[in-house]
Write an enzyme that holds these catalytic residues in place. Sequence first.
Site, PDB file in Angstrom:
ATOM      1  CD  GLU A 249      -2.177   2.065   1.566  1.00 14.78           C
ATOM      2  OE1 GLU A 249      -1.629   3.195   1.301  1.00 14.78           O
ATOM      3  OE2 GLU A 249      -2.544   2.232   2.787  1.00 14.78           O
ATOM      4  CB  CYS A 283      -2.148   6.461   2.028  1.00 13.83           C
ATOM      5  SG  CYS A 283      -3.181   5.429   3.146  1.00 13.83           S
TER       6      CYS A 283
HETATM    7  O1  TXE Z   1       8.454   6.147   3.916  1.00 16.15           O
HETATM    8  P1  TXE Z   1       9.446   5.063   3.764  1.00 16.15           P
HETATM    9  P2  TXE Z   1       8.554   7.573   4.772  1.00 16.15           P
HETATM   10  C1  TXE Z   1       4.750   8.594   1.368  1.00 16.15           C
HETATM   11  C2  TXE Z   1       4.961  10.164   1.385  1.00 16.15           C
HETATM   12  C3  TXE Z   1       6.161  10.517   2.198  1.00 16.15           C
HETATM   13  C4  TXE Z   1       7.224   9.410   1.749  1.00 16.15           C
HETATM   14  C5  TXE Z   1       8.058   9.143   2.474  1.00 16.15           C
HETATM   15  O2  TXE Z   1       4.785  10.831   0.528  1.00 16.15           O
HETATM   16  O3  TXE Z   1       6.780  11.794   1.960  1.00 16.15           O
HETATM   17  O4  TXE Z   1       6.195   8.291   1.493  1.00 16.15           O
HETATM   18  O5  TXE Z   1       7.739   8.591   3.811  1.00 16.15           O
HETATM   19  C6  TXE Z   1      10.582   1.297   6.341  1.00 16.15           C
HETATM   20  N1  TXE Z   1      12.928  -2.382   3.469  1.00 16.15           N
HETATM   21  N2  TXE Z   1       4.323   8.013   2.326  1.00 16.15           N
HETATM   22  O6  TXE Z   1      10.293   8.182   4.736  1.00 16.15           O
HETATM   23  O7  TXE Z   1      11.062   5.284   3.707  1.00 16.15           O
HETATM   24  C7  TXE Z   1      10.709   2.449   7.338  1.00 16.15           C
HETATM   25  O8  TXE Z   1      11.569   2.282   8.374  1.00 16.15           O
HETATM   26  C8  TXE Z   1      11.825  -2.384   4.473  1.00 16.15           C
HETATM   27  C9  TXE Z   1       2.961   7.300   2.060  1.00 16.15           C
HETATM   28  O9  TXE Z   1       8.188   7.670   6.064  1.00 16.15           O
HETATM   29  O10 TXE Z   1       8.749   4.041   2.576  1.00 16.15           O
HETATM   30  C10 TXE Z   1       9.365   2.864   7.535  1.00 16.15           C
HETATM   31  O11 TXE Z   1       8.865   1.850   8.653  1.00 16.15           O
HETATM   32  N3  TXE Z   1      11.506  -1.391   5.075  1.00 16.15           N
HETATM   33  C11 TXE Z   1       2.410   6.399   2.993  1.00 16.15           C
HETATM   34  C12 TXE Z   1       8.549   2.418   6.463  1.00 16.15           C
HETATM   35  O12 TXE Z   1       9.427   1.392   5.705  1.00 16.15           O
HETATM   36  C13 TXE Z   1      12.020  -0.126   4.928  1.00 16.15           C
HETATM   37  C14 TXE Z   1       2.625   6.567   4.389  1.00 16.15           C
HETATM   38  C15 TXE Z   1       8.185   3.391   5.505  1.00 16.15           C
HETATM   39  O13 TXE Z   1       9.207   4.292   5.350  1.00 16.15           O
HETATM   40  C16 TXE Z   1      13.191   0.092   4.139  1.00 16.15           C
HETATM   41  C17 TXE Z   1       3.844   7.050   4.732  1.00 16.15           C
HETATM   42  C18 TXE Z   1      13.531  -1.207   3.220  1.00 16.15           C
HETATM   43  N4  TXE Z   1      14.476  -1.095   2.459  1.00 16.15           N
HETATM   44  C19 TXE Z   1       4.720   7.856   3.621  1.00 16.15           C
HETATM   45  N5  TXE Z   1      13.544   1.122   3.973  1.00 16.15           N
HETATM   46  C20 TXE Z   1       1.203   5.696   2.886  1.00 16.15           C
HETATM   47  N6  TXE Z   1       0.644   4.874   1.855  1.00 16.15           N
HETATM   48  O14 TXE Z   1       0.121   6.119   3.547  1.00 16.15           O
HETATM   49  C21 TXE Z   1      12.442   1.954   4.822  1.00 16.15           C
HETATM   50  N7  TXE Z   1      11.565   0.891   5.311  1.00 16.15           N
END
Ligand code: TXE
Length: 475
Positions: A249, A283
């Site tokens: 998601e 989201c």
């Molecule tokens: O997301 P990340 P971030 C979008 C929103 C935001 C952007 C970045 O636009 O500006 O994403 O947010 C874990 N393998 N959304 O930096 O980096 C990390 O530790 C496994 C939309 O928070 O994707 C955290 O627990 N896991 C969204 C989670 O992934 C990994 C909601 C999310 O981090 C990883 C939030 C890896 N390689 C942000 N790298 C929505 N759909 O609602 C990081 N993580």
Amino acid sequence: MAPETTLITHNYQELLEAIHDSSGLEVKNPATGEVVGSTRMGSVSDIEAAVQAARTVQPVWEELGSDQRADYLSKAADAVDASAEALAELLSREQGKPLNGPNARFEVGACAAWLRANAGFELAPEVLVDDESGRAELHYKAVGVVGAVGPWNWPMMISIWQLAPSLRMGNTVVLKPSEYTPLSVQALVYVLNQVLPADVLQVVPGDGKVGAALTSHPDVDKVMFTGSTVTGKAIMRTAADNLTRLTLELGGNDAGIILEDADPKAIAQDLFWGAFINTGQTCAAMKRLYVPASLYDQVCEELVKVAEATPMGIGLNEDNLLGPLQNKQQYDIVVRLVQAAKDSGARILTGGEPETEQAGYFYPVTLVADIDNDNPLVTEEQFGPVLPLIKYNDLEQAIQWANGLDVGLGSSVWGNDLEACKKIAAKLEAGTTWVNKHGAVDPRVPFGGIKSSGFGLEFGIEGLKQVAVPHVISY
Ligand code: TXE
């Protein structure tokens, strides 16, 4: 029946102490900069231990059977209710969201509601063939160990979206919450684990590396991920090695389209909350709004009225309905995108300047008019309290614009003629299209994205199927 447990009503201090580690990471309130608490951050070896424990206990949990697991989920919902106020306070302090409005208390309430709804679902075997040629039945079993990685915007509720169906189907779960909100998810798991048997649900806080150790682990059978598209792609790459099943998601950039027969005054409140729920950090929030030229000025005016009447501030103040951005990274994105809009000559209707008087990451509600469809504020996900309003003269053009991005989580159509709205809804490329509302989720109704917003459905019976493996029995 699950064993009788006397549910404890924890107060805020008790919850915080249960997850406190003075040598760990200091977590600060994004509204004030004050320290909320310190907590242990996990490591790759913690993931190893948690996955092993989850693997060991999984057959026992599955063996309990559907009714007993449903009973455990119902009791877990009661446990959330018993400590709801303390959970909401911690969530508000750590995430920044206000207690009231569609925010912290609402989120904790949704946790209990999703647990109860999942307790009530039953994924019964389906009879596919039953005639003179024989009989074929489709059964569903647990996948095994589910690794769930979550974000910081709705940390408790999204964890529940991942764990409730997984546990219901007989899987065990290891959660890795966002490094921005480790306290909320640990407190939630602490409360749930009053009820659940040991090791059925575990949480390992940590950064992206710890997340990657979980999602690439060969003994994790299914990964549920909510977060950015970039991370979703990274997870998918490593999942290939183990053929790990995935539900992704990812981000969205939901469009709303207003039709010419809409009544701007009547829809202004719902439009506003469709875009600004959780201060826009959602989201499936509306992130760009297409407005017919004939209604443009009126829609702008009505939305400004709602925006200026909606209080923003520190979450623990009972009057506030909007809060800060959760972290500096997101705050900087919002500042950059509003600046890009201003540089292009777009018109700021309200807001538009970073808040400097308060200590936290506050950005005022910002409505932006006379903006082109190719402006970065329209094409990139702002994930904050800003909404661009794009004027259109031709409805087909608005539909093309709405479908023109490589994401497709939600979308909405607003108008008085339901049949006309449904016709337009059918043309939109998104996992869900709402009519005269935006972002309303329901535990019974499947939710998921298309295009770069990911794949796999959550909620309802479809959600259970995603954390199950099919097994055909034929005779
Ligand atoms: O997301 P990340 P971030 C979008 C929103 C935001 C952007 C970045 O636009 O500006 O994403 O947010 C874990 N393998 N959304 O930096 O980096 C990390 O530790 C496994 C939309 O928070 O994707 C955290 O627990 N896991 C969204 C989670 O992934 C990994 C909601 C999310 O981090 C990883 C939030 C890896 N390689 C942000 N790298 C929505 N759909 O609602 C990081 N993580």
